[in-house]
Motif scaffolding. Sequence first.
Motif, PDB file in Angstrom:
ATOM      1  N   ILE A  57      91.156  48.290  36.546  1.00 43.06           N
ATOM      2  CA  ILE A  57      91.651  48.959  35.346  1.00 43.06           C
ATOM      3  C   ILE A  57      90.427  49.457  34.590  1.00 43.06           C
ATOM      4  O   ILE A  57      89.457  48.719  34.415  1.00 43.06           O
ATOM      5  CB  ILE A  57      92.453  48.000  34.431  1.00 43.06           C
ATOM      6  N   MET A  58      90.466  50.714  34.150  1.00 40.77           N
ATOM      7  CA  MET A  58      89.382  51.298  33.364  1.00 40.77           C
ATOM      8  C   MET A  58      89.944  51.781  32.036  1.00 40.77           C
ATOM      9  O   MET A  58      91.073  52.264  31.988  1.00 40.77           O
ATOM     10  CB  MET A  58      88.742  52.472  34.111  1.00 40.77           C
ATOM     11  N   ARG A  59      89.135  51.634  30.978  1.00 40.07           N
ATOM     12  CA  ARG A  59      89.575  52.062  29.644  1.00 40.07           C
ATOM     13  C   ARG A  59      88.540  53.011  29.050  1.00 40.07           C
ATOM     14  O   ARG A  59      87.348  52.723  29.050  1.00 40.07           O
ATOM     15  CB  ARG A  59      89.747  50.840  28.727  1.00 40.07           C
ATOM     16  N   TRP A  60      89.022  54.155  28.525  1.00 38.02           N
ATOM     17  CA  TRP A  60      88.171  55.133  27.847  1.00 38.02           C
ATOM     18  C   TRP A  60      88.603  55.285  26.399  1.00 38.02           C
ATOM     19  O   TRP A  60      89.782  55.187  26.081  1.00 38.02           O
ATOM     20  CB  TRP A  60      88.306  56.521  28.488  1.00 38.02           C
ATOM     21  N   ARG A  61      87.653  55.564  25.534  1.00 36.83           N
ATOM     22  CA  ARG A  61      87.932  55.926  24.142  1.00 36.83           C
ATOM     23  C   ARG A  61      88.025  57.446  24.104  1.00 36.83           C
ATOM     24  O   ARG A  61      87.074  58.147  24.413  1.00 36.83           O
ATOM     25  CB  ARG A  61      86.829  55.437  23.218  1.00 36.83           C
ATOM     26  N   VAL A  62      89.183  57.986  23.721  1.00 32.45           N
ATOM     27  CA  VAL A  62      89.411  59.434  23.764  1.00 32.45           C
ATOM     28  C   VAL A  62      89.741  60.046  22.412  1.00 32.45           C
ATOM     29  O   VAL A  62      89.873  61.261  22.297  1.00 32.45           O
ATOM     30  CB  VAL A  62      90.538  59.796  24.773  1.00 32.45           C
ATOM     31  N   ALA A  63      89.866  59.242  21.368  1.00 36.41           N
ATOM     32  CA  ALA A  63      90.363  59.717  20.074  1.00 36.41           C
ATOM     33  C   ALA A  63      89.543  60.866  19.504  1.00 36.41           C
ATOM     34  O   ALA A  63      90.099  61.909  19.137  1.00 36.41           O
ATOM     35  CB  ALA A  63      90.416  58.572  19.070  1.00 36.41           C
ATOM     36  N   SER A  64      88.224  60.726  19.410  1.00 39.37           N
ATOM     37  CA  SER A  64      87.413  61.780  18.783  1.00 39.37           C
ATOM     38  C   SER A  64      87.431  63.056  19.612  1.00 39.37           C
ATOM     39  O   SER A  64      87.446  64.154  19.072  1.00 39.37           O
ATOM     40  CB  SER A  64      85.979  61.306  18.554  1.00 39.37           C
ATOM     41  N   PHE A  65      87.472  62.930  20.934  1.00 33.60           N
ATOM     42  CA  PHE A  65      87.527  64.110  21.794  1.00 33.60           C
ATOM     43  C   PHE A  65      88.827  64.875  21.577  1.00 33.60           C
ATOM     44  O   PHE A  65      88.829  66.100  21.465  1.00 33.60           O
ATOM     45  CB  PHE A  65      87.392  63.718  23.264  1.00 33.60           C
ATOM     46  N   LEU A  66      89.949  64.174  21.504  1.00 36.48           N
ATOM     47  CA  LEU A  66      91.241  64.839  21.344  1.00 36.48           C
ATOM     48  C   LEU A  66      91.392  65.498  19.984  1.00 36.48           C
ATOM     49  O   LEU A  66      92.116  66.477  19.851  1.00 36.48           O
ATOM     50  CB  LEU A  66      92.381  63.850  21.597  1.00 36.48           C
ATOM     51  N   GLU A  67      90.702  64.977  18.960  1.00 35.65           N
ATOM     52  CA  GLU A  67      90.758  65.593  17.633  1.00 35.65           C
ATOM     53  C   GLU A  67      90.103  66.970  17.637  1.00 35.65           C
ATOM     54  O   GLU A  67      90.566  67.882  16.971  1.00 35.65           O
ATOM     55  CB  GLU A  67      90.084  64.690  16.599  1.00 35.65           C
ATOM     56  N   ASP A  68      89.000  67.113  18.387  1.00 39.20           N
ATOM     57  CA  ASP A  68      88.279  68.389  18.445  1.00 39.20           C
ATOM     58  C   ASP A  68      87.586  68.538  19.804  1.00 39.20           C
ATOM     59  O   ASP A  68      86.398  68.251  19.940  1.00 39.20           O
ATOM     60  CB  ASP A  68      87.251  68.464  17.309  1.00 39.20           C
ATOM     61  N   PRO A  69      88.323  68.985  20.846  1.00 36.50           N
ATOM     62  CA  PRO A  69      87.752  69.083  22.189  1.00 36.50           C
ATOM     63  C   PRO A  69      86.608  70.094  22.303  1.00 36.50           C
ATOM     64  O   PRO A  69      85.793  70.010  23.213  1.00 36.50           O
ATOM     65  CB  PRO A  69      88.930  69.528  23.067  1.00 36.50           C
ATOM     66  N   GLN A  70      86.522  71.047  21.387  1.00 34.55           N
ATOM     67  CA  GLN A  70      85.478  72.072  21.456  1.00 34.55           C
ATOM     68  C   GLN A  70      84.120  71.548  20.998  1.00 34.55           C
ATOM     69  O   GLN A  70      83.080  72.104  21.341  1.00 34.55           O
ATOM     70  CB  GLN A  70      85.861  73.292  20.607  1.00 34.55           C
ATOM     71  N   ASN A  71      84.109  70.469  20.211  1.00 36.81           N
ATOM     72  CA  ASN A  71      82.869  69.907  19.688  1.00 36.81           C
ATOM     73  C   ASN A  71      82.219  69.029  20.758  1.00 36.81           C
ATOM     74  O   ASN A  71      82.774  68.019  21.172  1.00 36.81           O
ATOM     75  CB  ASN A  71      83.169  69.088  18.424  1.00 36.81           C
ATOM     76  N   ASN A  72      81.020  69.407  21.208  1.00 35.53           N
ATOM     77  CA  ASN A  72      80.332  68.672  22.263  1.00 35.53           C
ATOM     78  C   ASN A  72      79.913  67.269  21.842  1.00 35.53           C
ATOM     79  O   ASN A  72      79.627  66.428  22.681  1.00 35.53           O
ATOM     80  CB  ASN A  72      79.106  69.453  22.742  1.00 35.53           C
ATOM     81  N   LYS A  73      79.831  67.012  20.535  1.00 38.87           N
ATOM     82  CA  LYS A  73      79.459  65.676  20.057  1.00 38.87           C
ATOM     83  C   LYS A  73      80.587  64.673  20.283  1.00 38.87           C
ATOM     84  O   LYS A  73      80.352  63.478  20.371  1.00 38.87           O
ATOM     85  CB  LYS A  73      79.109  65.718  18.567  1.00 38.87           C
ATOM     86  N   ASN A  74      81.812  65.157  20.352  1.00 38.80           N
ATOM     87  CA  ASN A  74      82.973  64.295  20.548  1.00 38.80           C
ATOM     88  C   ASN A  74      83.199  64.072  22.039  1.00 38.80           C
ATOM     89  O   ASN A  74      83.907  64.820  22.694  1.00 38.80           O
ATOM     90  CB  ASN A  74      84.228  64.910  19.917  1.00 38.80           C
ATOM     91  N   GLN A  75      82.586  63.051  22.566  1.00 33.95           N
ATOM     92  CA  GLN A  75      82.682  62.769  23.989  1.00 33.95           C
ATOM     93  C   GLN A  75      83.700  61.666  24.268  1.00 33.95           C
ATOM     94  O   GLN A  75      84.018  60.863  23.408  1.00 33.95           O
ATOM     95  CB  GLN A  75      81.314  62.343  24.534  1.00 33.95           C
ATOM     96  N   ILE A  76      84.164  61.650  25.492  1.00 40.79           N
ATOM     97  CA  ILE A  76      85.028  60.581  25.967  1.00 40.79           C
ATOM     98  C   ILE A  76      84.115  59.507  26.547  1.00 40.79           C
ATOM     99  O   ILE A  76      83.246  59.810  27.351  1.00 40.79           O
ATOM    100  CB  ILE A  76      85.999  61.105  27.031  1.00 40.79           C
ATOM    101  N   LYS A  77      84.297  58.264  26.113  1.00 41.29           N
ATOM    102  CA  LYS A  77      83.414  57.189  26.560  1.00 41.29           C
ATOM    103  C   LYS A  77      84.217  56.114  27.272  1.00 41.29           C
ATOM    104  O   LYS A  77      85.175  55.587  26.729  1.00 41.29           O
ATOM    105  CB  LYS A  77      82.686  56.576  25.372  1.00 41.29           C
ATOM    106  N   GLU A  78      83.776  55.805  28.483  1.00 38.94           N
ATOM    107  CA  GLU A  78      84.374  54.678  29.184  1.00 38.94           C
ATOM    108  C   GLU A  78      83.816  53.410  28.545  1.00 38.94           C
ATOM    109  O   GLU A  78      82.609  53.273  28.369  1.00 38.94           O
ATOM    110  CB  GLU A  78      84.050  54.715  30.675  1.00 38.94           C
ATOM    111  N   GLU A  79      84.700  52.502  28.181  1.00 37.41           N
ATOM    112  CA  GLU A  79      84.284  51.305  27.454  1.00 37.41           C
ATOM    113  C   GLU A  79      84.401  50.021  28.264  1.00 37.41           C
ATOM    114  O   GLU A  79      83.664  49.074  28.022  1.00 37.41           O
ATOM    115  CB  GLU A  79      85.137  51.142  26.194  1.00 37.41           C
ATOM    116  N   LEU A  80      85.341  49.980  29.196  1.00 34.33           N
ATOM    117  CA  LEU A  80      85.637  48.715  29.848  1.00 34.33           C
ATOM    118  C   LEU A  80      86.203  48.955  31.238  1.00 34.33           C
ATOM    119  O   LEU A  80      86.915  49.922  31.470  1.00 34.33           O
ATOM    120  CB  LEU A  80      86.669  47.957  29.001  1.00 34.33           C
ATOM    121  N   CYS A  81      85.860  48.053  32.156  1.00 37.69           N
ATOM    122  CA  CYS A  81      86.416  48.090  33.515  1.00 37.69           C
ATOM    123  C   CYS A  81      86.606  46.651  33.968  1.00 37.69           C
ATOM    124  O   CYS A  81      85.732  45.807  33.749  1.00 37.69           O
ATOM    125  CB  CYS A  81      85.452  48.828  34.443  1.00 37.69           C
ATOM    126  N   TRP A  82      87.767  46.362  34.561  1.00 44.08           N
ATOM    127  CA  TRP A  82      87.967  45.018  35.094  1.00 44.08           C
ATOM    128  C   TRP A  82      88.871  45.060  36.311  1.00 44.08           C
ATOM    129  O   TRP A  82      89.631  45.992  36.502  1.00 44.08           O
ATOM    130  CB  TRP A  82      88.503  44.057  34.032  1.00 44.08           C
TER     131      TRP A  82
END
Length: 174
Positions: A57-82
Amino acid sequence: PVLASAHENGCICLWSIQGNLVKELLPFSKYPSVPLTALCTDISTKMLLAGSKEGHIMRWRVASFLEDPQNNKNQIKEELCWRAHSTEVVDLFHEEEKNVVVTASIDGSVRLWHAMNGYYLGYFGQPRKFELSDISRLILPCDVNNFPTIIKEESKHMEENKKLEYPPILDRGK
């Protein structure tokens, strides 16, 4: 709105409703990419969860990316894998109120995990009640022997870590 699709090569694609590819994600792992078999998000779409053919199972943080996908600072970050199962994950969902992830495998087992740290909470059909508040004990199901991996850094640092021959080992004494 964004549509997420899981693929045989281990990649997750995020698509616009017009059908344009918005982002491609590859999970961080020291193992070769394996097919992804299940996807889900929490209700508020702050996190994206994926299950694999090998039981991870892998978990990513996607909230900031989905708010503004055009902004390169808002990246999707993988946080956890188990490792949740020793065989393929066929379904999973996040229960937001209790902050747990429920996973199901082709072996017929259905397991409960703490969503923030991947700690094992139990399985459906066990004789005892689930202890959702006690996440201090780090236990694993009998067919899994890998502890959850918290992923802190992205990009170049992760690429360097992939070259290591020997992975770090948990020392319970420390």
